[in-house]
Design a protein around this motif. Structure first.
Motif, PDB file in Angstrom:
ATOM      1  N   PHE A  15      32.343 -13.898  35.390  1.00  0.00           N
ATOM      2  CA  PHE A  15      33.534 -13.438  34.663  1.00  0.00           C
ATOM      3  C   PHE A  15      34.155 -12.232  35.367  1.00  0.00           C
ATOM      4  O   PHE A  15      35.378 -12.165  35.555  1.00  0.00           O
ATOM      5  CB  PHE A  15      33.135 -13.070  33.226  1.00  0.00           C
ATOM      6  CG  PHE A  15      34.218 -12.367  32.454  1.00  0.00           C
ATOM      7  CD1 PHE A  15      35.256 -13.083  31.884  1.00  0.00           C
ATOM      8  CD2 PHE A  15      34.198 -10.984  32.307  1.00  0.00           C
ATOM      9  CE1 PHE A  15      36.265 -12.432  31.178  1.00  0.00           C
ATOM     10  CE2 PHE A  15      35.201 -10.332  31.600  1.00  0.00           C
ATOM     11  CZ  PHE A  15      36.227 -11.059  31.037  1.00  0.00           C
ATOM     12  N   ILE A  35      38.207 -15.718  30.828  1.00  0.00           N
ATOM     13  CA  ILE A  35      36.950 -16.363  30.433  1.00  0.00           C
ATOM     14  C   ILE A  35      37.118 -17.879  30.330  1.00  0.00           C
ATOM     15  O   ILE A  35      36.208 -18.631  30.689  1.00  0.00           O
ATOM     16  CB  ILE A  35      36.357 -15.755  29.137  1.00  0.00           C
ATOM     17  CG1 ILE A  35      34.952 -16.319  28.924  1.00  0.00           C
ATOM     18  CG2 ILE A  35      37.213 -15.958  27.942  1.00  0.00           C
ATOM     19  CD1 ILE A  35      34.220 -15.696  27.779  1.00  0.00           C
ATOM     20  N   THR A  85      36.814 -18.953  33.847  1.00  0.00           N
ATOM     21  CA  THR A  85      35.423 -18.849  34.299  1.00  0.00           C
ATOM     22  C   THR A  85      34.604 -20.044  33.813  1.00  0.00           C
ATOM     23  O   THR A  85      33.859 -20.665  34.569  1.00  0.00           O
ATOM     24  CB  THR A  85      34.778 -17.542  33.773  1.00  0.00           C
ATOM     25  OG1 THR A  85      35.569 -16.434  34.192  1.00  0.00           O
ATOM     26  CG2 THR A  85      33.350 -17.376  34.292  1.00  0.00           C
TER      27      THR A  85
END
Ligand SMILES: NC(=O)c1ccc[n+]([C@@H]2O[C@H](COP(=O)([O-])OP(=O)(O)OC[C@H]3O[C@@H](n4cnc5c(N)ncnc54)[C@H](OP(=O)(O)O)[C@@H]3O)[C@@H](O)[C@H]2O)c1
Ligand SMILES: NC(=O)c1ccc[n+]([C@@H]2O[C@H](COP(=O)([O-])OP(=O)(O)OC[C@H]3O[C@@H](n4cnc5c(N)ncnc54)[C@H](OP(=O)(O)O)[C@@H]3O)[C@@H](O)[C@H]2O)c1
Lengths: 314, 314
Positions: free
Chosen positions: A251, B196, B199
């Motif tokens: 992240f 995120i 990710t």
């Protein structure tokens, strides 16, 4: 369903929801329960979370054929030790803990002679305690069962049937893979939400009252999960440390790349990244894992939701 | 209300909601609208987002006493130039852009002889386009008005009254303070959510299908805002770069501190941090800025929400 008597240790959100769901969907099964907190026991009895709330863990498990530990991750070992003497030899031991390698180890050490099949219903809300549970919590949610390599297949299939009866869809997975998957789908999101809500509380240039007033711009979405139980989440990060740190590393790399794009004014990189993430939301909605309505179906700015639409301080 | 004719340029979520809200709450005001996209214009006419959808921006503003630009931040300057010749000299110019210093500059350069008072309703959903708007969007939401230092106070009070009539609570603020406040309450949350979700899409160890299945553990909360319009958000980060980078720096420091606590197993630091962030949620709910129901009031795991509770791939 072949379980006749289910004991639930810990009567908070998870334990209470299981108790209510069993009564709703498996009306022939008898439920007993125990919580270490006397106030929780009283409230559990009032809400009838289980048929019988017991004063000791030993009493709760005395006749059971399935015991489910619904306590914080850090308390699993102690809770299991407390029932060791009273637990029938052929009772299946399970739990609902959010990280699985550590729980398997703790339960195994406390109850070395029992069949143990850990599980994790991927279902929760930001609330905890005896008032938080509801029977539908597990409906249309996944429950991940993480049996050890050589397990009792009869008991495994009974446990799967149990969770399916409560409305869940069951998936079987290794404990270590579970911990990696949950690190990204649950633990990292919570860590990030806790972080940003903390960051926003500590600013000198922007007051806390401003943060709250203008939270509808996006921030409020993070405050929900950052209001989750601190004990539970401390235990999650301590018990799933390695996988969480791995995901956090990824992240941070990605965030650094976007930070750079902002700094150098690289609109194309930003646009391409932002266009890519829409598909994920679409899939989540298609698979029934979220409410498709705008804003999650929130009703707070609808005309009929509040009698007085003015915030208190205006 | 002293505005008689309001022109709306850009008929997406914001423009469409303003058009519907004016018709609902200010029935005497005449609305005209324009969008550069012909399909949007057709749909806007079908949904009656404004009384009259015009084929040119010039036609839309010809008689207006208030024009509101509801286009992406990067298009504000061009959209304003397109109306320069046709805009009545005493018409007030405003907008709804999510960052304010850059917009004030762009509108000022395009329309140097008009009174310009920028504004930003802190109200939105993850949807955009002609189908996204609804009349209640601004109810119980804040609208931040950022007048320049020497402004026309009569027109300022008319603009405040206009937004209040649409159900909003108005706050007046300097453009630079606005940009700092919104960087933390809106822009940083979106950046983190976009990160995120990205990710999670790129992992080798965890499949995309697993991420989606188990998203109810927290991840899904982030996917909603990461599904927002890529053009809009590219423009936000390019136009509010400095404030966003400042806030991101603070966030990264705090995340690093929590990362360290996880790495060294410092449960006390984790617990104390997690206990602190609950109060923010409570305040947001008390001030009417979010739905108090668990899970934002989502209905996706309630028994009656879906006819078949099984996900498609099970
Ligand atoms: N919340 C979620 O979203 C979620 C989702 C999936 C799984 N889980 C997992 O479910 C478990 C329980 O979470 P929850 O949300 O239900 O928590 P909760 O609402 O706080 O309930 C836990 C209950 O267990 C009690 N307890 C603690 N130690 C005990 C012991 N030794 N014997 C008996 N009771 C004991 C607690 O009492 P005290 O208050 O006195 O400590 C509390 O009443 C955790 O392992 C968590 O990781 C949670
Ligand atoms: N969405 C939110 O949550 C939110 C909240 C507060 C403020 N805002 C601000 O509101 C503004 C509009 O956002 P939105 O969400 O309403 O976007 P939207 O739904 O995408 O609508 C914007 C519309 O403007 C059109 N447009 C672009 N350039 C134009 C021009 N020169 N003349 C006329 N129309 C033009 C677009 O057409 P094309 O599709 O052809 O480009 C689109 O139909 C942005 O500045 C944003 O920062 C958004």
């Amino acid at each position: 369903m072949t379980f006749q008597r289910v004991a639930i240790i810990g009567l908070g959100l998870q334990g209470g929801s299981i108790g209510l769901a069993v009564q709703a969907y498996l009306p022939d099964v008898v439920t007993t329960g125990y919580d270490r907190d006397a106030i929780t026991r009283t409230r559990a009895a009032e809400r009838r979370l289980v048929h019988k709330v017991c004063d000791t863990a030993a009493e709760a498990v005395a006749d059971c054929d399935l015991v489910i530990f619904c306590v914080p991750l850090g308390a699993m070992g102690i809770a299991a030790e407390q029932v060791r003497a009273a637990l029938p030899a052929d009772a299946l031991v399970s739990d609902v803990g959010s990280s699985k390698q550590v729980v398997a180890k703790a339960l195994g050490e406390a109850l070395p002679d029992h069949v143990i099949i850990p599980a994790h219903p991927v279902a929760g809300t930001e609330n905890s305690g005896a008032d938080a549970g509801f029977a539908e919590l597990f409906r249309n949610r996944w429950c991940i069962v993480t049996p050890p390599p050589q397990t009792n297949l009869v008991k495994l299939s009974q446990l799967v049937a149990f969770w399916e009866a409560l409305g869940a869809n069951v998936e079987i997975m290794d404990a270590d893979h579970h911990d990696l998957v949950l690190a990204v789908t649950s633990h990292l999101p919570h860590l990030i939400a806790y972080t940003i809500v903390g960051t926003a509380s500590d600013l000198e240039e922007v007051t806390q009252s401003e943060v709250i007033k203008y939270s509808a711009g996006g921030f409020r979405d993070f405050t929900r999960i950052a209001a989750s139980d601190p004990t539970m989440w401390r235990d999650v990060f301590l018990s799933n440390r390695q996988a969480v740190l791995t995901m956090l590393q990824r992240f941070t790399e990605d965030l650094t790349a976007l930070q750079r794009a902002i700094r150098i004014g690289d609109g194309e990189t930003l646009f391409n990244h932002f266009a890519r993430t829409r598909a994920t939301r679409r899939s989540i909605i298609e698979e029934g894992q979220d409410d498709a309505r705008p804003d999650f179906g929130r009703a707070d700015h609808r005309a009929d939701h509040r009698t007085d639409p003015k915030p208190a301080d205006s």
